[in-house]
Design a protein around this motif. Sequence first.
Motif, PDB file in Angstrom:
ATOM      1  N   ASP A 273     -26.124  54.899 -19.170  1.00  8.88           N
ATOM      2  CA  ASP A 273     -25.106  54.321 -18.283  1.00  8.88           C
ATOM      3  C   ASP A 273     -24.000  55.331 -18.007  1.00  8.88           C
ATOM      4  O   ASP A 273     -23.580  55.516 -16.860  1.00  8.88           O
TER       5      ASP A 273
ATOM      6  N   ARG B  86     -23.131  56.823 -14.193  1.00  8.41           N
ATOM      7  CA  ARG B  86     -21.964  56.274 -13.476  1.00  8.41           C
ATOM      8  C   ARG B  86     -21.424  57.203 -12.386  1.00  8.41           C
ATOM      9  O   ARG B  86     -21.163  56.737 -11.283  1.00  8.41           O
TER      10      ARG B  86
ATOM     11  N   SER C 283     -22.899  46.682 -15.649  1.00 10.03           N
ATOM     12  CA  SER C 283     -23.552  47.128 -16.893  1.00 10.03           C
ATOM     13  C   SER C 283     -24.963  46.550 -16.981  1.00 10.03           C
ATOM     14  O   SER C 283     -25.911  47.242 -17.359  1.00 10.03           O
TER      15      SER C 283
ATOM     16  N   HIS D 223     -27.151  48.572 -14.680  1.00 10.70           N
ATOM     17  CA  HIS D 223     -27.455  49.922 -15.188  1.00 10.70           C
ATOM     18  C   HIS D 223     -28.432  49.877 -16.345  1.00 10.70           C
ATOM     19  O   HIS D 223     -29.345  50.707 -16.437  1.00 10.70           O
ATOM     20  N   TYR D 224     -28.280  48.880 -17.210  1.00 15.01           N
ATOM     21  CA  TYR D 224     -29.233  48.771 -18.327  1.00 15.01           C
ATOM     22  C   TYR D 224     -30.635  48.449 -17.796  1.00 15.01           C
ATOM     23  O   TYR D 224     -31.643  48.924 -18.331  1.00 15.01           O
TER      24      TYR D 224
ATOM     25  N   ARG E 146     -28.899  52.784 -24.163  1.00 20.06           N
ATOM     26  CA  ARG E 146     -28.542  52.255 -22.828  1.00 20.06           C
ATOM     27  C   ARG E 146     -27.167  52.747 -22.403  1.00 20.06           C
ATOM     28  O   ARG E 146     -26.957  53.110 -21.256  1.00 20.06           O
ATOM     29  N   ASP E 147     -26.255  52.761 -23.346  1.00 23.62           N
ATOM     30  CA  ASP E 147     -24.899  53.183 -22.995  1.00 23.62           C
ATOM     31  C   ASP E 147     -24.871  54.653 -22.610  1.00 23.62           C
ATOM     32  O   ASP E 147     -24.138  55.056 -21.705  1.00 23.62           O
TER      33      ASP E 147
END
Lengths: 199, 211
Positions: free
Chosen positions: B191, B195, A38, A41-42, B187-188
């Motif tokens: 993400d 993925r 995480s 990715h951020y 951000r999520d």
Amino acid sequence: MSDQSKQNISQLMDGELSRDCSRFLLKRMHHDGDFRQSWNHYHLLRSAVQQDGQAPLMHNLGCRVTQRLQSDSESVRQPAKPGRGWVKAITGSAIAASVALLAVISFNQNNLSSGDADFMVPEYAKTAKQLINPPNAVTARVEQTPRYTRFPDLTPQVQHYIMDKNTQTMVPIYYRVQSIQQSPVQQSIQYQSRRYTDE
Amino acid sequence: MKQDNNTKMSEKTLDAELVEQAKKGHMPAFEMLVNRYQQRVANVIAKLVKDRSEIEDVAQEVFIKVFRALPRFRGDSSFYTWVYRIAINTAKNHLVAKSRRIQNTQVEYEEAESFSTNEAHRNLDTPDAVYARGELEQVMSKAISQLPEDLKTAIILREVDGLSYEEIAEEMACPIGTVRSRIFRARDAIDQALRPLLDKEHNNQEHVRSI
């Protein structure tokens, strides 16, 4: 991973998370691959937004760098050549054995007689009280000059005593009569002490 | 969790913590540090090294040097300031070495001979990896453009302008909690969009390494 955990990672990277939470999260991230993913990715989003026109988008460069560092360190560490271990072991044992033999020989040279072992070992004065009141064994008082500190027969306590009392010309040391008579070192001491006494 | 401005861990302190862990040999901490500054270092290198294909290699060299010089970093300057100087020097040295290589073609034969032992680097330039990097940029660009306006504004103010949460809250006229939430949701969202692509690229790299 919960949304709260992911939000904590988001705040951590912005410096907006409390110290306690930050330390806990950092410890967690060292061991948890999902947390680190995480984080990566951020930071990829950060990279994409910060990227200028000329530079390519950098993604997970950290993984490649650490892999290369690990492979470099493995190539530097050269494994021990097979078959050399036994040579080292034998060499080490031979050296240790020769040192031990040398110690035995040098010890035995101080004790010429092949008789009773007790005669070979001088009784040292180990304490100040013994200097004044010798043990019940038959002992002789020998006056020594401070320069006798060079003789290895003297105990460290005696040597210190001599150093401390360096104003005295003679120091009383007690030896067993038999060892004085038979050991050349003690004979030499007795001779020299008699010589100084005569002077 | 209750947030108190006086007890937040600043970015500088965060960097210092990661540096301390890296000095002790904790490689995950160093990996996190690299990912944190990878793009800024690449941008610096790009100002000197015009060939895009070489920028990543130079960036890698920069961080290798950073790791080896970590024991000498005392924290007098910020971590990024220190890395910036190393990046500039490394980029300049790269240009000098490159001009020598062009003059001396013998070096190219030596590089070819060492290729068979260069296992760790082989997988970076497969056609799949190159394609994946291009695709990654496209997916990123698309995902950012599709963000809701308030999320996009919050993330741009944070990542491009470097504003704090309080400053963003003031700029956007909303509470700090809302800013915190918007940045996280932006951000999520990225993400989640990345993925599938990143997992596929990761699996491909593992497959190439195992060959």
